[in-house]
Design a protein around this motif. Sequence first.
Motif, PDB file in Angstrom:
ATOM      1  N   SER A   1      46.378  34.628  45.748  1.00 20.95           N
ATOM      2  CA  SER A   1      47.576  35.177  45.622  1.00 20.95           C
ATOM      3  C   SER A   1      48.771  33.788  45.679  1.00 20.95           C
ATOM      4  CB  SER A   1      48.003  35.977  46.876  1.00 20.95           C
ATOM      5  OG  SER A   1      49.367  36.485  46.602  1.00 20.95           O
ATOM      6  N   GLY A   2      49.783  33.850  44.535  1.00 21.02           N
ATOM      7  CA  GLY A   2      50.592  32.759  44.910  1.00 21.02           C
ATOM      8  C   GLY A   2      51.124  32.376  43.468  1.00 21.02           C
ATOM      9  N   PRO A   3      51.510  31.084  43.138  1.00 18.72           N
ATOM     10  CA  PRO A   3      51.915  30.751  41.908  1.00 18.72           C
ATOM     11  C   PRO A   3      50.837  30.766  40.860  1.00 18.72           C
ATOM     12  CG  PRO A   3      52.587  29.280  43.624  1.00 18.72           C
ATOM     13  CD  PRO A   3      51.669  30.184  44.129  1.00 18.72           C
ATOM     14  N   GLN A   4      51.104  30.745  39.788  1.00 22.84           N
ATOM     15  CA  GLN A   4      50.053  30.886  38.527  1.00 22.84           C
ATOM     16  C   GLN A   4      49.207  29.693  38.530  1.00 22.84           C
ATOM     17  OE1 GLN A   4      51.490  33.106  35.453  1.00 22.84           O
ATOM     18  NE2 GLN A   4      49.990  32.231  33.844  1.00 22.84           N
ATOM     19  N   GLY A   5      49.573  28.547  38.877  1.00 22.28           N
ATOM     20  CA  GLY A   5      49.042  27.452  39.023  1.00 22.28           C
ATOM     21  C   GLY A   5      47.888  27.414  39.967  1.00 22.28           C
ATOM     22  N   LEU A   6      48.143  27.951  41.033  1.00 32.75           N
ATOM     23  CA  LEU A   6      47.136  28.262  41.903  1.00 32.75           C
ATOM     24  C   LEU A   6      45.905  29.241  41.517  1.00 32.75           C
ATOM     25  CD1 LEU A   6      46.044  28.106  45.007  1.00 32.75           C
ATOM     26  CD2 LEU A   6      47.532  29.947  45.569  1.00 32.75           C
ATOM     27  N   LEU A   7      46.668  30.319  40.871  1.00 35.10           N
ATOM     28  CA  LEU A   7      45.490  31.257  40.411  1.00 35.10           C
ATOM     29  C   LEU A   7      44.610  30.824  39.367  1.00 35.10           C
ATOM     30  CD1 LEU A   7      47.890  34.199  40.090  1.00 35.10           C
ATOM     31  CD2 LEU A   7      46.865  33.375  42.097  1.00 35.10           C
ATOM     32  N   ARG A   8      45.067  29.886  38.523  1.00 39.48           N
ATOM     33  CA  ARG A   8      44.226  29.321  37.317  1.00 39.48           C
ATOM     34  C   ARG A   8      43.357  28.062  38.171  1.00 39.48           C
ATOM     35  NH1 ARG A   8      49.087  28.415  34.475  1.00 39.48           N
ATOM     36  NH2 ARG A   8      49.328  26.324  35.202  1.00 39.48           N
ATOM     37  N   GLU A   9      43.671  27.590  39.070  1.00 36.98           N
ATOM     38  CA  GLU A   9      42.948  26.845  39.897  1.00 36.98           C
ATOM     39  C   GLU A   9      41.631  27.095  40.565  1.00 36.98           C
ATOM     40  OE1 GLU A   9      45.095  24.248  42.174  1.00 36.98           O
ATOM     41  OE2 GLU A   9      46.044  23.022  40.755  1.00 36.98           O
ATOM     42  N   VAL A  10      41.886  28.503  41.204  1.00 36.20           N
ATOM     43  CA  VAL A  10      40.718  28.904  41.911  1.00 36.20           C
ATOM     44  C   VAL A  10      40.006  29.715  40.990  1.00 36.20           C
ATOM     45  CG1 VAL A  10      40.731  31.239  43.373  1.00 36.20           C
ATOM     46  CG2 VAL A  10      42.373  29.592  44.197  1.00 36.20           C
TER      47      VAL A  10
ATOM     48  N   VAL B   1      53.636  43.499  30.698  1.00 37.91           N
ATOM     49  CA  VAL B   1      52.285  43.007  30.102  1.00 37.91           C
ATOM     50  C   VAL B   1      51.963  41.902  30.534  1.00 37.91           C
ATOM     51  CG1 VAL B   1      51.248  43.200  27.988  1.00 37.91           C
ATOM     52  CG2 VAL B   1      53.312  44.945  28.569  1.00 37.91           C
ATOM     53  N   LEU B   2      50.709  41.736  30.692  1.00 34.84           N
ATOM     54  CA  LEU B   2      50.034  40.617  30.738  1.00 34.84           C
ATOM     55  C   LEU B   2      49.251  39.834  29.723  1.00 34.84           C
ATOM     56  CD1 LEU B   2      48.156  41.180  34.369  1.00 34.84           C
ATOM     57  CD2 LEU B   2      50.522  40.482  33.796  1.00 34.84           C
ATOM     58  N   LYS B   3      50.305  39.598  28.704  1.00 36.27           N
ATOM     59  CA  LYS B   3      49.714  39.241  27.303  1.00 36.27           C
ATOM     60  C   LYS B   3      49.069  38.093  27.350  1.00 36.27           C
ATOM     61  CE  LYS B   3      54.419  40.568  25.326  1.00 36.27           C
ATOM     62  NZ  LYS B   3      55.592  39.981  24.714  1.00 36.27           N
ATOM     63  N   PRO B   4      47.914  37.911  26.634  1.00 33.87           N
ATOM     64  CA  PRO B   4      47.584  38.891  25.411  1.00 33.87           C
ATOM     65  C   PRO B   4      46.978  40.231  25.641  1.00 33.87           C
ATOM     66  CG  PRO B   4      45.979  37.098  25.503  1.00 33.87           C
ATOM     67  CD  PRO B   4      46.644  36.925  26.530  1.00 33.87           C
ATOM     68  N   HIS B   5      46.607  40.494  27.018  1.00 29.05           N
ATOM     69  CA  HIS B   5      45.801  41.571  27.474  1.00 29.05           C
ATOM     70  C   HIS B   5      46.417  42.850  27.357  1.00 29.05           C
ATOM     71  CE1 HIS B   5      42.967  38.668  28.630  1.00 29.05           C
ATOM     72  NE2 HIS B   5      43.791  38.064  29.139  1.00 29.05           N
ATOM     73  N   PRO B   6      46.117  43.851  26.847  1.00 29.98           N
ATOM     74  CA  PRO B   6      46.822  45.155  27.020  1.00 29.98           C
ATOM     75  C   PRO B   6      46.884  45.902  28.572  1.00 29.98           C
ATOM     76  CG  PRO B   6      44.534  45.669  26.387  1.00 29.98           C
ATOM     77  CD  PRO B   6      44.812  44.265  26.658  1.00 29.98           C
TER      78      PRO B   6
ATOM     79  N   ASP C   1      39.174  38.975  33.610  1.00 23.83           N
ATOM     80  CA  ASP C   1      39.766  40.062  33.013  1.00 23.83           C
ATOM     81  C   ASP C   1      41.121  39.530  32.249  1.00 23.83           C
ATOM     82  OD1 ASP C   1      37.457  41.878  33.271  1.00 23.83           O
ATOM     83  OD2 ASP C   1      38.365  42.835  34.859  1.00 23.83           O
ATOM     84  N   ILE C   2      41.698  38.526  32.877  1.00 24.46           N
ATOM     85  CA  ILE C   2      42.907  38.185  32.478  1.00 24.46           C
ATOM     86  C   ILE C   2      43.033  36.598  32.125  1.00 24.46           C
ATOM     87  CG2 ILE C   2      44.220  39.998  33.404  1.00 24.46           C
ATOM     88  CD1 ILE C   2      44.907  38.182  35.669  1.00 24.46           C
ATOM     89  N   GLU C   3      41.773  36.167  31.594  1.00 21.14           N
ATOM     90  CA  GLU C   3      41.755  34.990  31.240  1.00 21.14           C
ATOM     91  C   GLU C   3      42.767  34.297  30.439  1.00 21.14           C
ATOM     92  OE1 GLU C   3      37.919  33.895  29.727  1.00 21.14           O
ATOM     93  OE2 GLU C   3      36.971  34.094  31.790  1.00 21.14           O
ATOM     94  N   GLY C   4      43.033  35.151  29.372  1.00 19.93           N
ATOM     95  CA  GLY C   4      44.220  34.837  28.137  1.00 19.93           C
ATOM     96  C   GLY C   4      45.517  34.533  29.070  1.00 19.93           C
ATOM     97  N   PHE C   5      45.934  35.319  29.930  1.00 23.52           N
ATOM     98  CA  PHE C   5      47.134  35.432  30.751  1.00 23.52           C
ATOM     99  C   PHE C   5      47.338  34.263  31.555  1.00 23.52           C
ATOM    100  CE2 PHE C   5      49.403  36.602  34.364  1.00 23.52           C
ATOM    101  CZ  PHE C   5      50.714  36.760  34.060  1.00 23.52           C
TER     102      PHE C   5
ATOM    103  N   LYS D   1      45.729  31.528  30.832  1.00 20.06           N
ATOM    104  CA  LYS D   1      46.017  30.060  30.268  1.00 20.06           C
ATOM    105  C   LYS D   1      47.504  30.001  29.616  1.00 20.06           C
ATOM    106  CE  LYS D   1      41.070  30.003  29.188  1.00 20.06           C
ATOM    107  NZ  LYS D   1      40.057  30.260  27.995  1.00 20.06           N
ATOM    108  N   GLY D   2      48.198  31.248  29.637  1.00 24.35           N
ATOM    109  CA  GLY D   2      49.294  31.221  29.040  1.00 24.35           C
ATOM    110  C   GLY D   2      50.665  30.417  29.570  1.00 24.35           C
ATOM    111  N   GLY D   3      50.479  30.065  30.754  1.00 19.57           N
ATOM    112  CA  GLY D   3      51.394  29.188  31.369  1.00 19.57           C
ATOM    113  C   GLY D   3      51.561  29.540  32.726  1.00 19.57           C
ATOM    114  N   GLY D   4      52.863  29.288  33.609  1.00 14.85           N
ATOM    115  CA  GLY D   4      53.089  29.500  34.925  1.00 14.85           C
ATOM    116  C   GLY D   4      53.170  28.081  35.545  1.00 14.85           C
ATOM    117  N   SER D   5      54.030  28.054  36.557  1.00 12.87           N
ATOM    118  CA  SER D   5      54.046  26.803  37.361  1.00 12.87           C
ATOM    119  C   SER D   5      52.833  26.707  38.410  1.00 12.87           C
ATOM    120  CB  SER D   5      55.434  26.678  37.698  1.00 12.87           C
ATOM    121  OG  SER D   5      55.890  27.808  38.703  1.00 12.87           O
ATOM    122  N   ALA D   6      52.827  25.503  38.597  1.00 14.17           N
ATOM    123  CA  ALA D   6      51.698  25.273  39.945  1.00 14.17           C
ATOM    124  C   ALA D   6      52.624  25.323  41.068  1.00 14.17           C
ATOM    125  CB  ALA D   6      51.155  23.953  39.866  1.00 14.17           C
TER     126      ALA D   6
END
Length: 259
Positions: free
Chosen positions: A190-199, A229-234, A248-252, A254-259
Amino acid sequence: MYYPAKITCSEKLSKTLYLKRIKILSDGIKEPLPFQFLLAWVPGVDLLPMSVADFSDGEIVIIVKERGEGSRALIRLHSGFLGVMGFYGAGFKPWGYKRILFVAGGSGIAPFFYLARKACEEGVTVDLVWGVRGGDELFNPRRLLDTVNKDAAIYVATEDCSTGYCGRASMLASRVIHENPGKWDLVIASGPQGLLREVCSLFSDTGVELYINTEALVKCGVGACGSCVLKPHPLLLCRHGPVFKCRDIEGFLKGGGSA
């Protein structure tokens, strides 16, 4: 619908985090599930999505970090009235697991406390890895747990190396998991999108189930406006989340977000 509410307690936890206790002044609000969230209306300013840090007898606890005009106004509101809408999201009940590791970055720690209390009632222990940029952003998480989750382990990381592990929460979590193989059967970040990607990337081959608590712009809370909407997912954060499996939200992610 809006529930009229009153701030009954306002406390500065650290340099960047503030606690608010909010009493609902009407009947009808139901107990939320872990990770469900509310929309707090600061009159004349903004409508803010907030994680539930605790809930009991019609009183909600939230943890606020200044992000803009709305959160700044909420932080300065030490007493007085506001409106509350909710609760929104599907929530999450991971009671089929034995032990959970919650990996939080900054204010992403907010849902930990309510999850830990509800998990304890189900015989599940939730341990915590919490990372912040500077030591002055920390407070003692145990003081908000009371006697709940007494056996929980708490690990702290700071990027300025002033307290605990020197580095990011994701790196500390990786170290902790590899030093304790088989201890956890679920990781929630839980936290910034960079953390979520890393985990999601670091632990994909550990055999541990991976879930993440996502953030997105929420306006209506019921899926009508499409802002979350968590693009590109519906998928809509306000209806299907905010907790999702990494895959389930790999595309989202990869789309960005700050670490």
